[in-house]
Design an enzyme around this catalytic site. Structure first.
Site, mmCIF file in Angstrom:
data_model
loop_
_atom_site.group_PDB
_atom_site.id
_atom_site.type_symbol
_atom_site.label_atom_id
_atom_site.label_comp_id
_atom_site.label_asym_id
_atom_site.label_seq_id
_atom_site.Cartn_x
_atom_site.Cartn_y
_atom_site.Cartn_z
ATOM 1 N N ASP A 163 3.337 -14.147 9.350
ATOM 2 C CA ASP A 163 3.314 -12.915 9.947
ATOM 3 C C ASP A 163 2.541 -11.847 9.272
ATOM 4 O O ASP A 163 2.088 -10.896 10.041
ATOM 5 C CB ASP A 163 4.728 -12.614 10.136
ATOM 6 C CG ASP A 163 5.141 -12.038 8.915
ATOM 7 O OD1 ASP A 163 5.452 -12.922 8.152
ATOM 8 O OD2 ASP A 163 5.273 -10.780 8.655
ATOM 9 N N GLU B 172 8.043 -28.728 1.743
ATOM 10 C CA GLU B 172 8.212 -27.385 2.254
ATOM 11 C C GLU B 172 8.479 -26.464 1.136
ATOM 12 O O GLU B 172 9.724 -26.425 0.524
ATOM 13 C CB GLU B 172 9.065 -27.254 3.466
ATOM 14 C CG GLU B 172 9.158 -25.945 4.239
ATOM 15 C CD GLU B 172 10.406 -25.827 5.215
ATOM 16 O OE1 GLU B 172 11.171 -26.531 5.470
ATOM 17 O OE2 GLU B 172 10.208 -24.738 6.008
ATOM 18 N N TYR C 23 12.641 -16.842 9.762
ATOM 19 C CA TYR C 23 11.956 -15.364 9.618
ATOM 20 C C TYR C 23 11.172 -15.468 10.707
ATOM 21 O O TYR C 23 10.844 -14.431 11.054
ATOM 22 C CB TYR C 23 11.213 -15.680 7.919
ATOM 23 C CG TYR C 23 11.900 -14.983 7.048
ATOM 24 C CD1 TYR C 23 12.154 -13.586 6.904
ATOM 25 C CD2 TYR C 23 12.892 -15.894 6.524
ATOM 26 C CE1 TYR C 23 12.958 -12.999 5.731
ATOM 27 C CE2 TYR C 23 13.816 -15.419 5.544
ATOM 28 C CZ TYR C 23 13.793 -14.011 5.196
ATOM 29 O OH TYR C 23 14.678 -13.341 4.255
ATOM 30 N N GLU C 24 10.290 -16.710 11.130
ATOM 31 C CA GLU C 24 9.390 -16.606 12.280
ATOM 32 C C GLU C 24 10.104 -15.820 13.453
ATOM 33 O O GLU C 24 9.645 -15.021 13.982
ATOM 34 C CB GLU C 24 8.979 -18.034 12.525
ATOM 35 C CG GLU C 24 8.126 -17.975 13.392
ATOM 36 C CD GLU C 24 7.273 -19.397 13.664
ATOM 37 O OE1 GLU C 24 7.782 -20.255 12.908
ATOM 38 O OE2 GLU C 24 6.436 -19.623 14.568
ATOM 39 N N THR D 110 10.970 -20.988 12.538
ATOM 40 C CA THR D 110 11.794 -21.158 11.261
ATOM 41 C C THR D 110 12.620 -19.501 11.482
ATOM 42 O O THR D 110 12.373 -18.707 12.438
ATOM 43 C CB THR D 110 11.158 -20.606 9.933
ATOM 44 O OG1 THR D 110 10.411 -19.529 9.879
ATOM 45 C CG2 THR D 110 9.990 -21.806 9.832
ATOM 46 N N ASP E 206 13.392 -24.562 -2.928
ATOM 47 C CA ASP E 206 13.497 -22.931 -2.534
ATOM 48 C C ASP E 206 14.531 -22.799 -3.897
ATOM 49 O O ASP E 206 15.161 -23.599 -4.313
ATOM 50 C CB ASP E 206 14.282 -22.523 -1.300
ATOM 51 C CG ASP E 206 14.177 -21.213 -0.926
ATOM 52 O OD1 ASP E 206 13.503 -20.779 -0.036
ATOM 53 O OD2 ASP E 206 14.645 -20.359 -1.622
ATOM 54 N N ASP F 202 6.788 -14.629 0.991
ATOM 55 C CA ASP F 202 6.832 -13.324 0.930
ATOM 56 C C ASP F 202 5.368 -12.767 0.500
ATOM 57 O O ASP F 202 4.773 -13.308 -0.515
ATOM 58 C CB ASP F 202 7.879 -12.710 -0.281
ATOM 59 C CG ASP F 202 9.169 -13.553 0.081
ATOM 60 O OD1 ASP F 202 9.805 -12.986 0.999
ATOM 61 O OD2 ASP F 202 9.611 -14.172 -0.788
ATOM 62 N N LYS G 18 2.205 -6.076 -4.023
ATOM 63 C CA LYS G 18 1.873 -5.341 -5.337
ATOM 64 C C LYS G 18 1.644 -6.225 -6.313
ATOM 65 O O LYS G 18 1.251 -5.845 -7.681
ATOM 66 C CB LYS G 18 3.139 -4.158 -6.061
ATOM 67 C CG LYS G 18 3.333 -3.289 -5.046
ATOM 68 C CD LYS G 18 4.464 -2.399 -5.502
ATOM 69 C CE LYS G 18 4.685 -1.386 -4.500
ATOM 70 N NZ LYS G 18 6.147 -0.809 -4.626
HETATM 71 C C1 SAM Z 1 10.819 -14.785 3.597
HETATM 72 S S1 SAM Z 1 11.603 -16.403 3.070
HETATM 73 C C2 SAM Z 1 11.008 -17.660 4.424
HETATM 74 C C3 SAM Z 1 12.017 -18.772 4.447
HETATM 75 C C4 SAM Z 1 11.586 -19.679 5.509
HETATM 76 N N1 SAM Z 1 10.214 -20.399 5.101
HETATM 77 C C5 SAM Z 1 11.265 -19.352 6.743
HETATM 78 O O1 SAM Z 1 10.222 -18.955 7.356
HETATM 79 O O2 SAM Z 1 12.473 -18.828 7.312
HETATM 80 C C6 SAM Z 1 10.804 -16.920 1.613
HETATM 81 C C7 SAM Z 1 11.522 -17.967 0.927
HETATM 82 O O3 SAM Z 1 10.869 -18.448 -0.202
HETATM 83 C C8 SAM Z 1 11.794 -18.230 -1.380
HETATM 84 N N2 SAM Z 1 11.057 -18.206 -2.417
HETATM 85 C C9 SAM Z 1 10.121 -17.079 -2.721
HETATM 86 N N3 SAM Z 1 9.422 -17.214 -4.105
HETATM 87 C C10 SAM Z 1 10.176 -18.139 -4.520
HETATM 88 C C11 SAM Z 1 9.705 -19.253 -5.808
HETATM 89 N N4 SAM Z 1 9.121 -18.259 -6.720
HETATM 90 N N5 SAM Z 1 10.549 -20.227 -5.934
HETATM 91 C C12 SAM Z 1 11.372 -20.739 -5.095
HETATM 92 N N6 SAM Z 1 11.535 -20.147 -4.004
HETATM 93 C C13 SAM Z 1 10.875 -19.130 -3.612
HETATM 94 C C14 SAM Z 1 12.841 -17.343 -1.156
HETATM 95 O O4 SAM Z 1 14.183 -17.558 -1.981
HETATM 96 C C15 SAM Z 1 12.927 -17.393 0.308
HETATM 97 O O5 SAM Z 1 14.167 -18.392 0.759
#
Ligand code: SAM
Length: 228
Positions: free
Chosen positions: A162, A52, A210-211, A208, A77, A126, A130
């Protein structure tokens, strides 16, 4: 720094299958000690490995680990205090098929050997609107090429989002990279869960952190399943 984060970072160190190797080592190209040996070294079995990526609190890692004791799950993560939640739950429930890895996904190929991974989930990453070159968006072509290095041919990749923008950009990149789209929906709860088999439905219904937030804002959830 919040006290809560420090407590979580310290507790992470006490969990058997939480790995937080120095980021600098990965930057310098040092290969992780369990690369190519996750099954034997970390899980003590020969079961498939599911990643994941950008796991946040690790809902898909823990949720699937409960359901599939014959698969191994690794949440990745860069934020250890986030996956602490999943690691703590796995520890409390004695789920031996769960691990967490703290690193940047940019360096993921230092951690998994060719063919070592059987499946990938990426949920609510994310959108990075940009980031035109795709150096930060973890579903861009640059990242997809990295994933191909460790995924077995025929592996499944699942994306939940989303963001219509991220969803479309991801789809384009996966198609360019030669993946096949097996399932494609822009409204998981409005239509997809009514037309898939009960097993996939149960997986899709894992929500999740965020979901849950996006659902409360009334956003539609997109899902794509691809085959390498
Ligand atoms: C918007 S959150 C979504 C978290 C989870 N999947 C959820 O749906 O609740 C994005 C996650 O990806 C991690 N993340 C983003 N870019 C990353 C990277 N390059 N390497 C490791 N983690 C990353 C962030 O730390 C964050 O916890």
């Amino acid at each position: 720094m919040g006290k809560g984060k420090l407590v979580k970072w310290l507790e992470n160190r006490t969990f058997e299958r939480v790995f937080e190797p120095p980021l600098q080592a990965a930057v310098e190209g040092v290969e992780f000690v369990h690369k190519g040996k996750w099954r034997e070294d970390v899980f003590g079995n020969d079961h498939p490995i599911v990643l994941e990526l950008g796991c946040g609190k690790g809902e898909y890692t823990v949720g699937q680990a409960r359901k599939y004791p014959d698969k191994n799950f690794v949440g990745v993560d860069i934020k250890g205090h986030r996956f602490w939640r999943g690691a703590k739950t796995a520890n409390q429930e004695e789920l031996k098929n769960v691990a967490f890895l703290r690193t940047r996904i940019e360096f993921i190929d230092r951690f998994f050997a060719p063919g070592e991974v059987d499946e990938v989930w990426i949920t609510f990453s994310d959108p990075q609107p940009k980031d035109e070159k795709g150096t930060k968006r973890i579903t861009s072509s640059i990242f997809i090429e990295r994933y191909k290095k460790f995924l077995k041919p025929g592996s499944l990749v699942h994306i939940k989002s989303d963001s219509p923008l991220l969803y479309e950009l991801s789809k384009e990149s996966y198609l360019e990279a030669g993946y096949d789209i097996l399932v494609d929906s822009q409204d998981v709860y409005g239509e997809l869960v009514h037309r898939v088999d009960p097993e996939l439905r149960e997986l899709l219904e894992i929500r999740t952190f965020y979901e849950q937030m996006w659902l409360e804002e009334g956003r539609k959830i997109h899902y794509m399943q691809l085959r390498v």
